[in-house]
Design an enzyme around this catalytic site. Sequence first.
Site, PDB file in Angstrom:
ATOM      1  N   ASN A  53      -4.040   5.930  -0.640  1.00 12.32           N
ATOM      2  CA  ASN A  53      -3.491   6.428   0.617  1.00 12.32           C
ATOM      3  C   ASN A  53      -3.065   7.887   0.552  1.00 12.32           C
ATOM      4  OD1 ASN A  53      -3.907   4.353   2.452  1.00 12.32           O
ATOM      5  ND2 ASN A  53      -2.309   3.141   1.486  1.00 12.32           N
TER       6      ASN A  53
ATOM      7  N   SER B 256       0.837  -1.206   0.000  1.00 12.80           N
ATOM      8  CA  SER B 256       0.000   0.000   0.000  1.00 12.80           C
ATOM      9  C   SER B 256       0.863   1.243   0.000  1.00 12.80           C
ATOM     10  CB  SER B 256      -0.918   0.004   1.223  1.00 12.80           C
ATOM     11  OG  SER B 256      -0.153   0.074   2.397  1.00 12.80           O
TER      12      SER B 256
ATOM     13  N   GLU C 249      -6.488  -1.354  -6.814  1.00 12.43           N
ATOM     14  CA  GLU C 249      -5.712  -0.251  -7.395  1.00 12.43           C
ATOM     15  C   GLU C 249      -4.542  -0.909  -8.143  1.00 12.43           C
ATOM     16  OE1 GLU C 249      -4.036   2.275  -4.332  1.00 12.43           O
ATOM     17  OE2 GLU C 249      -4.403   4.083  -5.510  1.00 12.43           O
TER      18      GLU C 249
ATOM     19  N   HIS D  24      -3.199  -3.615  -5.550  1.00 12.62           N
ATOM     20  CA  HIS D  24      -3.505  -3.187  -4.182  1.00 12.62           C
ATOM     21  C   HIS D  24      -4.971  -3.444  -3.855  1.00 12.62           C
ATOM     22  CE1 HIS D  24      -3.595   0.380  -1.122  1.00 12.62           C
ATOM     23  NE2 HIS D  24      -3.499  -0.791  -0.522  1.00 12.62           N
TER      24      HIS D  24
HETATM   25  N1  CAA Z   1     -14.033 -10.587   5.886  1.00  9.01           N
HETATM   26  C1  CAA Z   1     -15.052 -10.967   5.077  1.00  9.01           C
HETATM   27  N2  CAA Z   1     -16.266 -10.394   5.115  1.00  9.01           N
HETATM   28  C2  CAA Z   1     -16.451  -9.411   6.007  1.00  9.01           C
HETATM   29  C3  CAA Z   1     -15.443  -8.972   6.890  1.00  9.01           C
HETATM   30  C4  CAA Z   1     -14.190  -9.613   6.799  1.00  9.01           C
HETATM   31  N3  CAA Z   1     -13.168  -9.255   7.580  1.00  9.01           N
HETATM   32  N4  CAA Z   1     -15.946  -7.968   7.663  1.00  9.01           N
HETATM   33  C5  CAA Z   1     -17.221  -7.795   7.267  1.00  9.01           C
HETATM   34  N5  CAA Z   1     -17.513  -8.655   6.282  1.00  9.01           N
HETATM   35  C6  CAA Z   1     -18.776  -8.793   5.585  1.00  9.01           C
HETATM   36  C7  CAA Z   1     -19.825  -9.280   6.541  1.00  9.01           C
HETATM   37  O1  CAA Z   1     -19.819 -10.699   6.630  1.00  9.01           O
HETATM   38  C8  CAA Z   1     -21.085  -8.749   5.889  1.00  9.01           C
HETATM   39  O2  CAA Z   1     -21.443  -9.624   4.842  1.00  9.01           O
HETATM   40  P1  CAA Z   1     -22.962  -9.980   4.571  1.00  9.01           P
HETATM   41  O3  CAA Z   1     -23.549  -8.731   4.010  1.00  9.01           O
HETATM   42  O4  CAA Z   1     -22.839 -11.090   3.622  1.00  9.01           O
HETATM   43  O5  CAA Z   1     -23.538 -10.347   5.882  1.00  9.01           O
HETATM   44  C9  CAA Z   1     -20.658  -7.432   5.256  1.00  9.01           C
HETATM   45  O6  CAA Z   1     -19.221  -7.507   5.149  1.00  9.01           O
HETATM   46  C10 CAA Z   1     -21.026  -6.239   6.086  1.00  9.01           C
HETATM   47  O7  CAA Z   1     -20.482  -6.449   7.364  1.00  9.01           O
HETATM   48  P2  CAA Z   1     -21.224  -6.047   8.723  1.00  9.01           P
HETATM   49  O8  CAA Z   1     -22.706  -6.057   8.517  1.00  9.01           O
HETATM   50  O9  CAA Z   1     -20.659  -6.871   9.823  1.00  9.01           O
HETATM   51  O10 CAA Z   1     -20.716  -4.598   9.040  1.00  9.01           O
HETATM   52  P3  CAA Z   1     -20.787  -3.280   8.212  1.00  9.01           P
HETATM   53  O11 CAA Z   1     -22.010  -3.174   7.380  1.00  9.01           O
HETATM   54  O12 CAA Z   1     -20.512  -2.261   9.239  1.00  9.01           O
HETATM   55  O13 CAA Z   1     -19.561  -3.381   7.225  1.00  9.01           O
HETATM   56  C11 CAA Z   1     -17.309  -3.025   6.667  1.00  9.01           C
HETATM   57  C12 CAA Z   1     -18.256  -3.644   7.666  1.00  9.01           C
HETATM   58  C13 CAA Z   1     -17.480  -3.714   5.317  1.00  9.01           C
HETATM   59  C14 CAA Z   1     -15.901  -3.271   7.186  1.00  9.01           C
HETATM   60  C15 CAA Z   1     -17.648  -1.499   6.513  1.00  9.01           C
HETATM   61  O14 CAA Z   1     -17.631  -0.889   7.772  1.00  9.01           O
HETATM   62  C16 CAA Z   1     -16.692  -0.758   5.618  1.00  9.01           C
HETATM   63  O15 CAA Z   1     -16.805  -0.771   4.404  1.00  9.01           O
HETATM   64  N6  CAA Z   1     -15.713  -0.050   6.241  1.00  9.01           N
HETATM   65  C17 CAA Z   1     -14.704   0.699   5.513  1.00  9.01           C
HETATM   66  C18 CAA Z   1     -13.590  -0.236   5.140  1.00  9.01           C
HETATM   67  C19 CAA Z   1     -12.499   0.465   4.423  1.00  9.01           C
HETATM   68  O16 CAA Z   1     -12.463   1.662   4.207  1.00  9.01           O
HETATM   69  N7  CAA Z   1     -11.509  -0.333   4.001  1.00  9.01           N
HETATM   70  C20 CAA Z   1     -10.336   0.185   3.354  1.00  9.01           C
HETATM   71  C21 CAA Z   1      -9.264   0.327   4.369  1.00  9.01           C
HETATM   72  S1  CAA Z   1      -7.800   0.977   3.653  1.00  9.01           S
HETATM   73  C22 CAA Z   1      -7.027  -0.373   3.019  1.00  9.01           C
HETATM   74  O17 CAA Z   1      -7.417  -1.489   3.138  1.00  9.01           O
HETATM   75  C23 CAA Z   1      -5.795  -0.164   2.221  1.00  9.01           C
HETATM   76  C24 CAA Z   1      -4.638   0.495   2.801  1.00  9.01           C
HETATM   77  O18 CAA Z   1      -3.717   0.646   2.059  1.00  9.01           O
HETATM   78  C25 CAA Z   1      -4.502   0.958   4.176  1.00  9.01           C
END
Ligand code: CAA
Length: 292
Positions: free
Chosen positions: A198, A122, A160, A148
């Site tokens: 990022n 990342s 990405e 990414h």
């Molecule tokens: N693995 C697999 N599936 C997952 C999971 C995981 N770790 N966490 C959640 N899920 C799934 C759940 O099982 C659920 O699936 P269903 O719809 O089939 O039931 C779905 O995602 C939604 O989960 P929840 O209902 O438990 O919770 P939510 O609606 O609050 O969603 C979230 C959780 C998807 C994490 C949401 O909060 C979200 O999109 N957050 C933002 C995440 C984000 O920005 N990620 C990028 C981070 S930056 C990065 O990764 C790169 C970097 O370089 C730093």
Amino acid sequence: MGEVQTIGVVGSGQMGGGIAQIAATSGIGAIAFDVHQTSLDKCRKLHEKLMGRAVEKERMTRDEADAALGRITYTANFDDLAGADWIIEAAVEDMKLKGELFAQLAGMFDKREDVVLATNTSSISITEIATAADKGAAGAGSRVVGMHFFNPVPVMKLVEVIRGLQTSDDVVNRTVALAERMGKVPLRANDRAGFVSNRVLMPMINEAFYAWMEGVAEPEAIDGIMKLGCAHPMGPLRLADFIGLDTCVHIMDVLAEGLNNERYRACPKLKQLVMAGRLGDKSGHGVFEYGK
Ligand code: CAA
């Protein structure tokens, strides 16, 4: 050059595990490699749990889940990666380690020029990783590309795709095609510090720490404002915990160095939490506290 049959995934943590999982559910074989057997065991259990949940929710049949699980092999033997025809590296963000790894992979696939060596980094320069691959086998750098993924991998739609200076057009095009086959939306970026994701996300997270440090609002209010007012699924402070506060500091350092601009320095409040061992979800306590 045929369709990719097997992806070798280096690292079976949160990102590598997710990548192996979506490869398998897209009908592609996955070799999940990690030096730590405990990490491989944890990864396998998580795959079984998540596939089980998908069956319960009737998103796939039990047979489909079993077939997907059957497409993943878990190994602590580096040489097993030779069975792959595409590599995605998702090991720790450490250039020295990645440099050695890509030199080794370049040597492993020296005679198989269709094998792409992708990295899920990342923040580390794709050009620098490609240069390390060139040291392992001359010309291998043209097959190094950034792929990414985002956490949680099975949920987030984006890949990405980052081209280094040496990356060939053909490799970029094939990476885009593979990401689509894995059910993702690939979007291209060039190799500048932080790429796009990022470069834009981390300064926002950092600014949220400044807002907290300066007493503009409490963490719950900062996150609530961004969730309810800007439709972010998680507030920036909750997201920082999710990503890992140490990772956030690391990425800010990369931006500050790479873009040569002090405005990307990590907020002292963020650095202080890291110094106190409050790293976010993974340590059970970051900005917020999490139950065990
Ligand atoms: N693995 C697999 N599936 C997952 C999971 C995981 N770790 N966490 C959640 N899920 C799934 C759940 O099982 C659920 O699936 P269903 O719809 O089939 O039931 C779905 O995602 C939604 O989960 P929840 O209902 O438990 O919770 P939510 O609606 O609050 O969603 C979230 C959780 C998807 C994490 C949401 O909060 C979200 O999109 N957050 C933002 C995440 C984000 O920005 N990620 C990028 C981070 S930056 C990065 O990764 C790169 C970097 O370089 C730093």
